[in-house]
Design an enzyme around this catalytic site. Structure first.
Site, PDB file in Angstrom:
ATOM      1  N   ASP A 145       0.864  -1.186   0.000  1.00 17.80           N
ATOM      2  CA  ASP A 145       0.000   0.000   0.000  1.00 17.80           C
ATOM      3  C   ASP A 145       0.900   1.236   0.000  1.00 17.80           C
ATOM      4  OD1 ASP A 145      -1.823   2.034   0.434  1.00 17.80           O
ATOM      5  OD2 ASP A 145      -2.336   1.410   2.455  1.00 17.80           O
ATOM      6  N   GLU A 194      -0.412  10.639  -0.055  1.00 14.29           N
ATOM      7  CA  GLU A 194      -1.796  10.154  -0.008  1.00 14.29           C
ATOM      8  C   GLU A 194      -2.195   9.794   1.410  1.00 14.29           C
ATOM      9  OE1 GLU A 194      -5.018   7.097   0.043  1.00 14.29           O
ATOM     10  OE2 GLU A 194      -2.956   6.930   0.755  1.00 14.29           O
ATOM     11  N   GLU A 195      -1.243   9.224   2.160  1.00 24.58           N
ATOM     12  CA  GLU A 195      -1.568   8.646   3.466  1.00 24.58           C
ATOM     13  C   GLU A 195      -1.982   9.686   4.505  1.00 24.58           C
ATOM     14  OE1 GLU A 195      -2.094   5.654   4.007  1.00 24.58           O
ATOM     15  OE2 GLU A 195      -0.942   4.445   2.604  1.00 24.58           O
ATOM     16  N   ASP A 245      -5.435   1.688  -6.167  1.00 20.91           N
ATOM     17  CA  ASP A 245      -4.962   1.640  -4.780  1.00 20.91           C
ATOM     18  C   ASP A 245      -5.251   0.226  -4.284  1.00 20.91           C
ATOM     19  OD1 ASP A 245      -4.116   2.307  -2.143  1.00 20.91           O
ATOM     20  OD2 ASP A 245      -4.935   4.328  -2.333  1.00 20.91           O
ATOM     21  N   HIS A 276      -1.599  -1.840   6.323  1.00 18.17           N
ATOM     22  CA  HIS A 276      -0.871  -1.010   7.292  1.00 18.17           C
ATOM     23  C   HIS A 276      -0.146  -1.850   8.347  1.00 18.17           C
ATOM     24  CE1 HIS A 276      -2.727   3.191   6.404  1.00 18.17           C
ATOM     25  NE2 HIS A 276      -2.514   2.483   5.292  1.00 18.17           N
TER      26      HIS A 276
END
Length: 362
Positions: free
Chosen positions: A183, A217-218, A240, A327
């Site tokens: 990710d 993005e995060e 994504d 994550h």
């Protein structure tokens, strides 16, 4: 496109190198250099911006512009406080999971290079098992082997140093790719492979293609917001990751149903332009590319939202890669899904005509 594997040894070597490189939010540039170096033979030029987003462009003079996009950054931690006895306390840079931190080795990025540390945790023997305290953002800490704060400073560590995990790429059971930062380094990889295949198959597009690897993005789709204003595209196809919901402790009635190995996940959401999304699903059906569907309430939570609502509205859609353990340091995807996302984006691009509006009223 045949059912034969589209990933070659050069592709997989790039994926491994790209995943293993640390590119935390706000510090993406080394990864972007690796990405641009790989894409150089397949594109006409590059655009980069102030915060590090990189765009590889095919047909830069064309007026009609199509974006395919992933994001380059990975979650991380910042050093937030250094105690008198030399322990580091942290705050998040993106959605880092405090529950997985204890006993993890970390890389602390300093001007002197990488300093190793460990997230320490009290031994099981010393804890009150009747009232065990779980890991929380305010009680996890990093030990770098220093006796006090001065020694920490001498090592080159200061408030604001960014911290990443060193976990590297490996393959489980022949076809599962595992690493931290899939990710969404996988997104950057997949759009790069689309460019490679267009070049390999000598496909001429009737529009400008902007292969976009956005930063930040995060922490709120920030890189995509910036580059959408710069490019001013007519169409954006974003890729994504999304959750595989078949593993324990996930409620499918809440999270929906998706599984690795069953194909790309096509999103349904207000930000997704429905005629563009229909083009994607029809392309999948025509080319016998397996796919899944997901309904997303209000926002997609991806860079799709930033592109869709930019520049008075851009026809945007989201093709997601199903992933387990998001994550964490053991994010897992299926090789066939990676290949099918690449195929679906590639085949969809070949259907887009110069000047298409995707208007509901035409």
């Amino acid at each position: 496109m045949s059912s034969k594997s589209i990933l070659n040894k050069k592709s997989l070597d790039f994926l491994e190198k790209y995943l293993n490189n640390a590119a935390p939010t706000g510090y993406e540039w080394d990864g972007q250099k690796i990405w641009m170096d790989y894409l150089k033979p397949y594109v006409d030029e590059f655009i980069t911006d102030t915060y590090g987003t990189a765009v590889a462009v095919i047909n830069p003079k064309a007026k009609y512009k199509v974006v395919i996009e992933g994001h380059a950054d990975e979650i991380s931690w910042y050093v937030n406080y250094i105690s008198d006895n030399g322990l580091l306390y942290v705050i998040r840079n993106g959605g880092s999971d405090h529950q997985i931190a204890p006993s993890k080795v970390v890389n602390i990025h300093t001007k002197k290079g990488i300093i190793k540390g460990v997230f320490g945790w009290p031994a099981i023997h010393t804890r009150n098992r009747a009232k065990e305290e779980p890991p929380k953002p305010n009680n996890i800490f990093i030990d770098v082997g220093a006796k006090d704060k001065d020694e920490v400073h001498k090592m080159g560590i200061h408030i604001g140093c960014v911290i990443t995990y060193p976990d590297e790429f490996h393959i489980l059971n022949d076809d599962k790719f595992v690493c931290r930062a899939i990710d969404n380094r996988a997104g950057g990889f997949m759009i790069a492979e689309v460019a490679r295949l267009l070049h390999k198959n000598k496909k001429k597009l009737p529009f400008g293609l902007y292969i976009t690897n956005s930063v930040q993005e995060e922490i709120g789709l920030r890189g995509a917001q910036m580059i959408a204003e710069r490019i001013q595209p007519n169409v954006a196809i974003v890729t994504d990751v999304t959750h595989d919901t078949t593993t324990p402790m996930i409620d499918q009635k809440v999270q929906g149903e998706a599984a690795i190995g069953k194909g790309p996940v096509v999103a349904y959401a207000p930000a997704v332009q429905q005629k563009l999304r229909d083009r994607i699903t029809e392309t999948a059906e025509k080319n016998k590319i397996p796919f899944q569907r997901a309904a997303l309430s209000r926002a997609t939570g991806t860079d799709t939202d930033a592109f869709a609502y930019s520049n008075s509205g851009v026809a945007s859609a989201l093709i997601s890669l199903p992933l387990r353990y998001m994550h964490t340091t053991v994010e897992m995807v299926h090789r066939e899904d990676v290949e099918n996302v690449i195929k679906l984006i590639y085949e969809t691009l070949l259907t887009i005509e110069d000047g298409e509006t995707f208007s509901y009223f035409e």
